[in-house]
Write a protein that holds these residues in place. Structure first.
Motif, PDB file in Angstrom:
ATOM      1  N   LEU A  40     -37.725 -23.683  27.880  1.00 39.06           N
ATOM      2  CA  LEU A  40     -36.352 -24.083  28.175  1.00 39.06           C
ATOM      3  C   LEU A  40     -35.625 -24.464  26.887  1.00 39.06           C
ATOM      4  O   LEU A  40     -35.605 -25.607  26.478  1.00 39.06           O
ATOM      5  N   GLY A  41     -35.066 -23.502  26.243  1.00 38.96           N
ATOM      6  CA  GLY A  41     -34.279 -23.742  25.046  1.00 38.96           C
ATOM      7  C   GLY A  41     -35.045 -23.485  23.764  1.00 38.96           C
ATOM      8  O   GLY A  41     -36.264 -23.382  23.745  1.00 38.96           O
ATOM      9  N   SER A  42     -34.288 -23.402  22.701  1.00 38.27           N
ATOM     10  CA  SER A  42     -34.861 -23.182  21.376  1.00 38.27           C
ATOM     11  C   SER A  42     -35.395 -24.516  20.839  1.00 38.27           C
ATOM     12  O   SER A  42     -35.019 -25.586  21.330  1.00 38.27           O
ATOM     13  N   PRO A  43     -36.250 -24.462  19.832  1.00 35.15           N
ATOM     14  CA  PRO A  43     -36.710 -25.714  19.224  1.00 35.15           C
ATOM     15  C   PRO A  43     -35.552 -26.587  18.730  1.00 35.15           C
ATOM     16  O   PRO A  43     -35.606 -27.812  18.856  1.00 35.15           O
ATOM     17  N   GLU A  44     -34.509 -25.961  18.229  1.00 35.90           N
ATOM     18  CA  GLU A  44     -33.342 -26.716  17.762  1.00 35.90           C
ATOM     19  C   GLU A  44     -32.677 -27.453  18.918  1.00 35.90           C
ATOM     20  O   GLU A  44     -32.289 -28.619  18.792  1.00 35.90           O
ATOM     21  N   GLN A  45     -32.527 -26.765  20.057  1.00 31.36           N
ATOM     22  CA  GLN A  45     -31.913 -27.389  21.229  1.00 31.36           C
ATOM     23  C   GLN A  45     -32.785 -28.514  21.764  1.00 31.36           C
ATOM     24  O   GLN A  45     -32.280 -29.567  22.153  1.00 31.36           O
ATOM     25  N   ILE A  46     -34.084 -28.287  21.785  1.00 33.93           N
ATOM     26  CA  ILE A  46     -35.010 -29.316  22.273  1.00 33.93           C
ATOM     27  C   ILE A  46     -34.978 -30.527  21.353  1.00 33.93           C
ATOM     28  O   ILE A  46     -34.962 -31.673  21.817  1.00 33.93           O
ATOM     29  N   ALA A  47     -34.938 -30.301  20.049  1.00 34.73           N
ATOM     30  CA  ALA A  47     -34.852 -31.410  19.089  1.00 34.73           C
ATOM     31  C   ALA A  47     -33.586 -32.221  19.332  1.00 34.73           C
ATOM     32  O   ALA A  47     -33.626 -33.455  19.370  1.00 34.73           O
ATOM     33  N   GLN A  48     -32.485 -31.532  19.512  1.00 33.56           N
ATOM     34  CA  GLN A  48     -31.219 -32.225  19.739  1.00 33.56           C
ATOM     35  C   GLN A  48     -31.243 -32.992  21.064  1.00 33.56           C
ATOM     36  O   GLN A  48     -30.795 -34.127  21.139  1.00 33.56           O
ATOM     37  N   GLY A  49     -31.794 -32.379  22.093  1.00 29.10           N
ATOM     38  CA  GLY A  49     -31.805 -33.015  23.411  1.00 29.10           C
ATOM     39  C   GLY A  49     -32.756 -34.183  23.541  1.00 29.10           C
ATOM     40  O   GLY A  49     -32.538 -35.080  24.351  1.00 29.10           O
ATOM     41  N   THR A  50     -33.818 -34.188  22.753  1.00 27.22           N
ATOM     42  CA  THR A  50     -34.813 -35.259  22.842  1.00 27.22           C
ATOM     43  C   THR A  50     -34.694 -36.286  21.722  1.00 27.22           C
ATOM     44  O   THR A  50     -35.412 -37.287  21.719  1.00 27.22           O
ATOM     45  N   ASN A  51     -33.801 -36.039  20.769  1.00 28.51           N
ATOM     46  CA  ASN A  51     -33.649 -36.903  19.586  1.00 28.51           C
ATOM     47  C   ASN A  51     -34.914 -36.957  18.747  1.00 28.51           C
ATOM     48  O   ASN A  51     -35.219 -37.967  18.133  1.00 28.51           O
ATOM     49  N   LEU A  52     -35.666 -35.865  18.743  1.00 30.04           N
ATOM     50  CA  LEU A  52     -36.791 -35.707  17.828  1.00 30.04           C
ATOM     51  C   LEU A  52     -36.324 -34.826  16.683  1.00 30.04           C
ATOM     52  O   LEU A  52     -35.349 -34.085  16.811  1.00 30.04           O
ATOM     53  N   SER A  53     -37.040 -34.885  15.578  1.00 28.79           N
ATOM     54  CA  SER A  53     -36.677 -34.007  14.465  1.00 28.79           C
ATOM     55  C   SER A  53     -37.136 -32.586  14.778  1.00 28.79           C
ATOM     56  O   SER A  53     -38.056 -32.376  15.579  1.00 28.79           O
ATOM     57  N   GLN A  56     -40.760 -32.197  14.108  1.00 30.83           N
ATOM     58  CA  GLN A  56     -41.627 -32.702  15.175  1.00 30.83           C
ATOM     59  C   GLN A  56     -41.736 -31.686  16.308  1.00 30.83           C
ATOM     60  O   GLN A  56     -42.823 -31.442  16.824  1.00 30.83           O
ATOM     61  N   VAL A  57     -40.610 -31.107  16.698  1.00 29.46           N
ATOM     62  CA  VAL A  57     -40.609 -30.145  17.796  1.00 29.46           C
ATOM     63  C   VAL A  57     -41.409 -28.900  17.409  1.00 29.46           C
ATOM     64  O   VAL A  57     -42.176 -28.379  18.219  1.00 29.46           O
ATOM     65  N   LEU A  58     -41.262 -28.443  16.182  1.00 32.37           N
ATOM     66  CA  LEU A  58     -42.025 -27.270  15.742  1.00 32.37           C
ATOM     67  C   LEU A  58     -43.527 -27.562  15.737  1.00 32.37           C
ATOM     68  O   LEU A  58     -44.332 -26.712  16.113  1.00 32.37           O
ATOM     69  N   ALA A  59     -43.905 -28.772  15.335  1.00 32.14           N
ATOM     70  CA  ALA A  59     -45.321 -29.155  15.381  1.00 32.14           C
ATOM     71  C   ALA A  59     -45.817 -29.219  16.827  1.00 32.14           C
ATOM     72  O   ALA A  59     -46.927 -28.774  17.134  1.00 32.14           O
ATOM     73  N   LEU A  60     -44.981 -29.737  17.719  1.00 33.09           N
ATOM     74  CA  LEU A  60     -45.347 -29.786  19.135  1.00 33.09           C
ATOM     75  C   LEU A  60     -45.461 -28.385  19.719  1.00 33.09           C
ATOM     76  O   LEU A  60     -46.333 -28.123  20.555  1.00 33.09           O
ATOM     77  N   LYS A  61     -44.607 -27.483  19.242  1.00 33.93           N
ATOM     78  CA  LYS A  61     -44.667 -26.091  19.702  1.00 33.93           C
ATOM     79  C   LYS A  61     -46.019 -25.477  19.345  1.00 33.93           C
ATOM     80  O   LYS A  61     -46.628 -24.801  20.170  1.00 33.93           O
ATOM     81  N   GLU A  62     -46.487 -25.729  18.142  1.00 31.94           N
ATOM     82  CA  GLU A  62     -47.805 -25.240  17.722  1.00 31.94           C
ATOM     83  C   GLU A  62     -48.908 -25.867  18.580  1.00 31.94           C
ATOM     84  O   GLU A  62     -49.845 -25.189  18.999  1.00 31.94           O
ATOM     85  N   GLU A  63     -48.772 -27.146  18.838  1.00 27.21           N
ATOM     86  CA  GLU A  63     -49.762 -27.858  19.656  1.00 27.21           C
ATOM     87  C   GLU A  63     -49.827 -27.270  21.067  1.00 27.21           C
ATOM     88  O   GLU A  63     -50.906 -27.020  21.596  1.00 27.21           O
ATOM     89  N   VAL A  64     -48.657 -27.036  21.653  1.00 22.70           N
ATOM     90  CA  VAL A  64     -48.588 -26.466  23.003  1.00 22.70           C
ATOM     91  C   VAL A  64     -49.165 -25.059  23.014  1.00 22.70           C
ATOM     92  O   VAL A  64     -49.875 -24.674  23.949  1.00 22.70           O
ATOM     93  N   ALA A  65     -48.897 -24.300  21.963  1.00 27.32           N
ATOM     94  CA  ALA A  65     -49.392 -22.924  21.890  1.00 27.32           C
ATOM     95  C   ALA A  65     -50.915 -22.886  21.844  1.00 27.32           C
ATOM     96  O   ALA A  65     -51.524 -21.938  22.343  1.00 27.32           O
TER      97      ALA A  65
END
Length: 73
Positions: A40-53, A56-65
């Motif tokens: 649901l959304g790009s990493p940039e959108q997720i970062a903006q929506g969650t107030n994470l950097s 952080q979101v890119l690292a979480l993306k790797e973790e989820v993958a």
């Protein structure tokens, strides 16, 4: 050296605030992971929506993958 008076009430208040901030950060991370899992959304959108950097979101993306790697059904 200057010593201040011990204020147990202030100490408890600060500890509660720290715990609340930790819980908020944990919620942000959990939400970002859920958004990533559901794509649901790009990493940039997720970062903006969650107030994470974005980092952080890119690292979480790797973790989820890597969550499903090695899992057999």
């Amino acid at each position: 050296m200057i010593f201040g008076e011990w204020d147990q009430e202030k100490f408890i208040q600060v500890q509660k605030q720290i715990a609340a901030e930790d819980a908020t950060e944990a919620n942000k991370i959990a939400n970002a992971k859920n958004f990533l899992r559901m794509n649901l959304g790009s990493p940039e959108q997720i970062a903006q929506g969650t107030n994470l950097s974005l980092e952080q979101v890119l690292a979480l993306k790797e973790e989820v993958a890597h969550e499903g790697v090695g899992v057999t059904k």
